[in-house]
Design an enzyme around this catalytic site. Structure first.
Site, PDB file in Angstrom:
ATOM      1  N   GLN A   1       9.278  -1.626  10.425  1.00  0.00           N
ATOM      2  CA  GLN A   1       9.088  -3.040  10.735  1.00  0.00           C
ATOM      3  C   GLN A   1      10.284  -3.609  11.482  1.00  0.00           C
ATOM      4  OE1 GLN A   1       8.127  -5.371   7.279  1.00  0.00           O
ATOM      5  NE2 GLN A   1       7.992  -7.290   8.386  1.00  0.00           N
TER       6      GLN A   1
ATOM      7  N   SER B   1      13.264  -5.680  12.287  1.00  0.00           N
ATOM      8  CA  SER B   1      14.261  -6.101  11.306  1.00  0.00           C
ATOM      9  C   SER B   1      14.953  -7.395  11.720  1.00  0.00           C
ATOM     10  CB  SER B   1      15.314  -4.999  11.132  1.00  0.00           C
ATOM     11  OG  SER B   1      16.374  -5.447  10.316  1.00  0.00           O
TER      12      SER B   1
ATOM     13  N   HIS C   1      -9.401   2.496   2.142  1.00  0.00           N
ATOM     14  CA  HIS C   1      -9.043   1.706   0.963  1.00  0.00           C
ATOM     15  C   HIS C   1      -8.453   0.353   1.370  1.00  0.00           C
ATOM     16  CE1 HIS C   1      -7.412   0.586  -2.918  1.00  0.00           C
ATOM     17  NE2 HIS C   1      -6.208   0.520  -2.391  1.00  0.00           N
TER      18      HIS C   1
ATOM     19  N   ARG D   1      -8.695  -5.606   2.159  1.00  0.00           N
ATOM     20  CA  ARG D   1      -8.137  -6.648   3.023  1.00  0.00           C
ATOM     21  C   ARG D   1      -9.158  -7.319   3.941  1.00  0.00           C
ATOM     22  NH1 ARG D   1      -3.772  -7.717   0.061  1.00  0.00           N
ATOM     23  NH2 ARG D   1      -2.437  -5.871  -0.223  1.00  0.00           N
TER      24      ARG D   1
ATOM     25  N   HIS E   1       0.854  -1.190   0.000  1.00  0.00           N
ATOM     26  CA  HIS E   1       0.000   0.000   0.000  1.00  0.00           C
ATOM     27  C   HIS E   1       0.892   1.243   0.000  1.00  0.00           C
ATOM     28  CE1 HIS E   1      -3.848  -2.057   0.427  1.00  0.00           C
ATOM     29  NE2 HIS E   1      -3.196  -2.940   1.161  1.00  0.00           N
TER      30      HIS E   1
END
Length: 309
Positions: free
Chosen positions: A194, A196, A275, A280, A187
């Site tokens: 995130q 790692s 969206h 999803r 997206h």
């Protein structure tokens, strides 16, 4: 081996925090170094991030500004094709929302545009540490008067629905498997940070000296399929830990599967969340994705019934 269920958390607490505290809390998820957060740790952390140009972290805080300005100044500003900004006309000016990264890059590219200078001067005077190596205080002469006002979050929440969609940003932290995050990061309008695997060494005490996996919804806990999955994860964990004895985390991670638990922060405006949820939560969406997105949609319907009905 640790097995956990997927989950999500809307970052309401960070909405009430300072920009520096928010950026540090989000930035440390990459290295899972939250234990280093202290009363005075935010400012040095953010200054270092800014100095090194880690732009992804600088996307995790947005500011909404109300500009009172002339039509000619607006016309000049709209020609600069700014990135990552959301701009709407309002009486006698503009409503502008953007991340710290957006304002930094805008000033670096268009320092001659009056509205750009006015916004960054306003932000830089209040948060100079966010504009390291980009902006310095300047006494400006000439040009028409421009008034810049920061719109607090509680006022953003009171905007008309069409403006609320663009200017209300929401951060959500997901704890999910890697297969889910592979899809989430597609997206494009979102910002992501995130956990790692390249830097996290799961043999450390803070990780329990073991790898954490997300429980798969595809298999019943007492099924033969679940037992096969569990055996595969146990073997993978053993191989990973063995590799760490002679290899770096970025080398050892090559054996880790999609079932690995990861944490990811997704930050975007309500228009993009609408969206995302439309795609999803669909019956055609990946089941593990629906597992977290359907309850998130339920929560956002409660908060913004007009927007997520």
């Amino acid at each position: 081996m640790i097995i956990v269920d997927p989950s999500f958390e809307i970052q309401d607490d960070l909405d009430q925090a300072s920009l520096a505290v928010r950026l540090e809390a989000c930035g440390r998820i990459c290295y899972k170094s939250e234990e280093k957060i202290s009363e005075g740790s935010a400012l040095p952390f953010v200054k270092k991030i800014a100095e090194h140009g880690h732009n992804s972290v600088m996307e995790m805080a947005v500011v909404t500004l109300r500009l009172h300005c002339s039509p000619s100044q607006i016309a000049d500003f709209l020609q600069c094709q700014s990135k990552y900004l959301f701009v709407d006309p309002v009486d006698d000016g503009l409503l502008v929302t953007g991340s710290i990264r957006a304002f930094r890059e805008l000033y670096s590219t268009f320092p001659e545009i009056e509205l750009v200078c006015a916004m960054v001067d306003f932000l830089g005077a209040r948060h100079p540490y966010l504009f390291e190596n980009v902006w310095k205080p300047v006494i400006r002469t000439g040009g028409s008067a421009i008034t810049v006002v920061k719109i607090p979050l509680e006022q953003v929440e009171q905007l008309a629905p069409v403006l609320l969609l663009h200017h209300r940003f929401l951060g959500v932290k997901f704890i999910v498997n890697r297969a889910v995050t592979h899809e989430i990061v597609r997206h494009r309008p979102c910002s992501f940070l995130q956990e790692s695997q390249r830097y996290c060494r799961y043999s450390q005490d803070k990780f329990g000296n073991q790898v954490t996996f997300i429980r798969p919804l595809f298999f019943a806990p007492d099924s033969s399929e679940y037992k096969l999955w569990q055996q595969a994860m146990e073997l993978t964990e053993a191989l990973y830990l063995q590799l760490l004895e002679t290899s770096t985390p970025q080398a050892a991670r090559t054996v880790l599967p999609n079932s690995c638990k990861t944490e990811i922060i997704v930050y975007c405006n309500l228009a993009e969340w609408r969206h995302i949820l439309k795609l999803r939560t669909s019956p055609a969406a990946e089941p593990s994705m629906r597992e977290v997105m359907i309850p998130l949609e339920t929560e956002l319907k409660k908060r913004y019934p007009l927007l997520f009905a």
